[in-house]
Design a protein around this motif. Sequence first.
Motif, mmCIF file in Angstrom:
data_model
loop_
_atom_site.group_PDB
_atom_site.id
_atom_site.type_symbol
_atom_site.label_atom_id
_atom_site.label_comp_id
_atom_site.label_asym_id
_atom_site.label_seq_id
_atom_site.Cartn_x
_atom_site.Cartn_y
_atom_site.Cartn_z
ATOM 1 N N LEU A 1 2.178 -4.461 3.158
ATOM 2 C CA LEU A 1 2.278 -5.907 2.987
ATOM 3 C C LEU A 1 2.447 -6.249 1.510
ATOM 4 O O LEU A 1 3.349 -7.002 1.134
ATOM 5 C CB LEU A 1 0.995 -6.550 3.550
ATOM 6 C CG LEU A 1 1.008 -8.057 3.749
ATOM 7 C CD1 LEU A 1 2.100 -8.463 4.727
ATOM 8 C CD2 LEU A 1 -0.348 -8.528 4.289
ATOM 9 N N ALA A 2 1.593 -5.629 0.683
ATOM 10 C CA ALA A 2 1.642 -5.918 -0.753
ATOM 11 C C ALA A 2 2.994 -5.518 -1.331
ATOM 12 O O ALA A 2 3.611 -6.289 -2.067
ATOM 13 C CB ALA A 2 0.510 -5.196 -1.474
ATOM 14 N N THR A 11 5.901 -5.101 0.273
ATOM 15 C CA THR A 11 7.004 -5.913 0.822
ATOM 16 C C THR A 11 7.046 -7.260 0.114
ATOM 17 O O THR A 11 8.120 -7.747 -0.260
ATOM 18 C CB THR A 11 6.813 -6.120 2.351
ATOM 19 O OG1 THR A 11 6.590 -4.861 2.936
ATOM 20 C CG2 THR A 11 8.041 -6.744 2.978
ATOM 21 N N ILE A 12 5.882 -7.850 -0.089
ATOM 22 C CA ILE A 12 5.849 -9.152 -0.766
ATOM 23 C C ILE A 12 6.394 -9.004 -2.187
ATOM 24 O O ILE A 12 7.197 -9.803 -2.647
ATOM 25 C CB ILE A 12 4.405 -9.731 -0.769
ATOM 26 C CG1 ILE A 12 4.004 -10.102 0.665
ATOM 27 C CG2 ILE A 12 4.281 -10.936 -1.702
ATOM 28 C CD1 ILE A 12 2.558 -10.481 0.846
ATOM 29 N N GLU A 13 5.967 -7.898 -2.853
ATOM 30 C CA GLU A 13 6.352 -7.707 -4.250
ATOM 31 C C GLU A 13 7.841 -7.397 -4.403
ATOM 32 O O GLU A 13 8.522 -7.972 -5.245
ATOM 33 C CB GLU A 13 5.526 -6.561 -4.818
ATOM 34 C CG GLU A 13 5.430 -6.595 -6.327
ATOM 35 C CD GLU A 13 4.615 -5.416 -6.818
ATOM 36 O OE1 GLU A 13 3.490 -5.238 -6.331
ATOM 37 O OE2 GLU A 13 5.127 -4.676 -7.673
ATOM 38 N N ARG A 30 10.450 -9.625 -0.687
ATOM 39 C CA ARG A 30 10.263 -11.043 -0.333
ATOM 40 C C ARG A 30 10.983 -11.365 0.989
ATOM 41 O O ARG A 30 11.625 -12.401 1.140
ATOM 42 C CB ARG A 30 10.764 -11.961 -1.444
ATOM 43 C CG ARG A 30 10.034 -11.724 -2.740
ATOM 44 C CD ARG A 30 10.433 -12.724 -3.781
ATOM 45 N NE ARG A 30 9.671 -12.480 -5.000
ATOM 46 C CZ ARG A 30 8.471 -13.001 -5.223
ATOM 47 N NH1 ARG A 30 7.899 -13.787 -4.360
ATOM 48 N NH2 ARG A 30 7.840 -12.735 -6.354
ATOM 49 N N ASP A 67 10.699 -12.482 4.449
ATOM 50 C CA ASP A 67 9.685 -13.207 5.205
ATOM 51 C C ASP A 67 9.436 -12.653 6.605
ATOM 52 O O ASP A 67 8.311 -12.602 7.071
ATOM 53 C CB ASP A 67 10.072 -14.688 5.307
ATOM 54 C CG ASP A 67 9.915 -15.365 3.948
ATOM 55 O OD1 ASP A 67 9.292 -14.737 3.073
ATOM 56 O OD2 ASP A 67 10.429 -16.475 3.780
ATOM 57 N N VAL A 75 7.419 -9.475 6.318
ATOM 58 C CA VAL A 75 6.045 -9.813 5.940
ATOM 59 C C VAL A 75 5.289 -10.318 7.173
ATOM 60 O O VAL A 75 4.159 -9.892 7.457
ATOM 61 C CB VAL A 75 6.028 -10.897 4.817
ATOM 62 C CG1 VAL A 75 4.642 -11.474 4.613
ATOM 63 C CG2 VAL A 75 6.546 -10.309 3.506
ATOM 64 N N GLN A 76 5.945 -11.177 7.934
ATOM 65 C CA GLN A 76 5.319 -11.750 9.128
ATOM 66 C C GLN A 76 4.975 -10.647 10.136
ATOM 67 O O GLN A 76 3.890 -10.631 10.724
ATOM 68 C CB GLN A 76 6.283 -12.783 9.741
ATOM 69 C CG GLN A 76 5.653 -13.679 10.810
ATOM 70 C CD GLN A 76 4.375 -14.348 10.319
ATOM 71 O OE1 GLN A 76 4.370 -14.923 9.237
ATOM 72 N NE2 GLN A 76 3.287 -14.209 11.072
ATOM 73 N N GLN A 94 2.029 -8.645 8.886
ATOM 74 C CA GLN A 94 0.808 -9.463 8.983
ATOM 75 C C GLN A 94 0.312 -9.518 10.431
ATOM 76 O O GLN A 94 -0.880 -9.398 10.701
ATOM 77 C CB GLN A 94 1.092 -10.877 8.437
ATOM 78 C CG GLN A 94 -0.144 -11.772 8.347
ATOM 79 C CD GLN A 94 -1.187 -11.235 7.383
ATOM 80 O OE1 GLN A 94 -0.907 -11.028 6.214
ATOM 81 N NE2 GLN A 94 -2.406 -10.975 7.878
#
Length: 323
Positions: free
Chosen positions: A78-79, A81-83, A86, A88, A91-92, A95
């Motif tokens: 998660l960390a 992918t966000i970094e 991006r 979405d 990330v979803q 999560q």
Amino acid sequence: MGPKSRRIKKLPISSFTPDTNVHSSAAQSLPSSDSKSISRHGRVRSANRPVVSRKITQSTITHFHTLLKKQSSLKQSLASTIENQRNDERVQAIQTELDSVEREMTALGGLNAYQIASTLGQSKERGGDSSKVLVRWLDELGIKQEMVAQSSKLRMLEIGALMPDNYASCSKWIDNHPIDLHSQHPDILEQDFLQRPLPAREQDAFDVVSCSLVLNFVSSPADRGKMLSLIHKQLKDLPNSFLFLVLPLPCLANSRYLSLSTFQDLMRIIGFTLEREQWKPGGKVGYWLWRKSAGELEGRDRWVRKTVVKDGPKMNNFAVVLP
Ligand SMILES: C[S@@+](CC[C@H](N)C(=O)[O-])C[C@H]1O[C@@H](n2cnc3c(N)ncnc32)[C@H](O)[C@@H]1O
């Protein structure tokens, strides 16, 4: 063309045999937090002990370890992918998977149920707790006699203490400081060892650190390396400073990334020399006593990433990498 990459099958690390059929019944059989089941001295009273079969206890521990590892790797994905991306949707998706793993951990009873299952694992019926091995070794090394003769006490840190009184019978010569992520008793300090401040003065450091069935609970190889390095820093710079380490034997005897002998190399680099060991081939648990020594820089590079040392269909992926 390079060698064909092969998917490495993951097996859960646990001191116990996995048994996937009884997971859901484990959640029902284990009580949630019940202070009445802990005696004034922190022992779980036998009258109030939950009646659970050995199979269910083992299954809860194994399943909890698997969920911890999934949780840790999903948090990492998660960390990153966000970094990095991006993205979405991705990330979803991660999560959602993470939420589902965490719901499963809660349904299982969370850390509390895991600790109760582990406490039952410590009980006399299951062969007792590991403190007896450490006390015998300190006796054999003449350290007990030295402390008693000097009316002095060994300063000990017990990481991952389910009970506050594992060393009560040695209180004349051991001054124990038990800590745990989730304290089951007021005398156990609730603390994450990885966040514990380093000793400011030599007298705040410890003569002995006990780390019994905790390193395998830590879910990432990097945090395991960090834990061992921090233990080294919590110990006094004296010749008689020791780490008592207990691990499910398969972590070292049946891992793709470690063996009993390569683990000894890793420990030498961190700054530990093997003093005593106790395990038997095919056994469930191994006990090791390490004497603090100076760490080594040479050979450190080999331990900054995982390296396969052997492979086979029923091997596990327990690994330690250095920070
Ligand atoms: C399997 S139990 C082991 C208990 C006992 N030491 C034994 O040998 O049976 C593992 C315990 O370690 C604790 N633990 C895991 N990581 C920890 C950390 N970073 N700091 C403190 N305690 C930790 C868990 O909360 C759990 O109670």
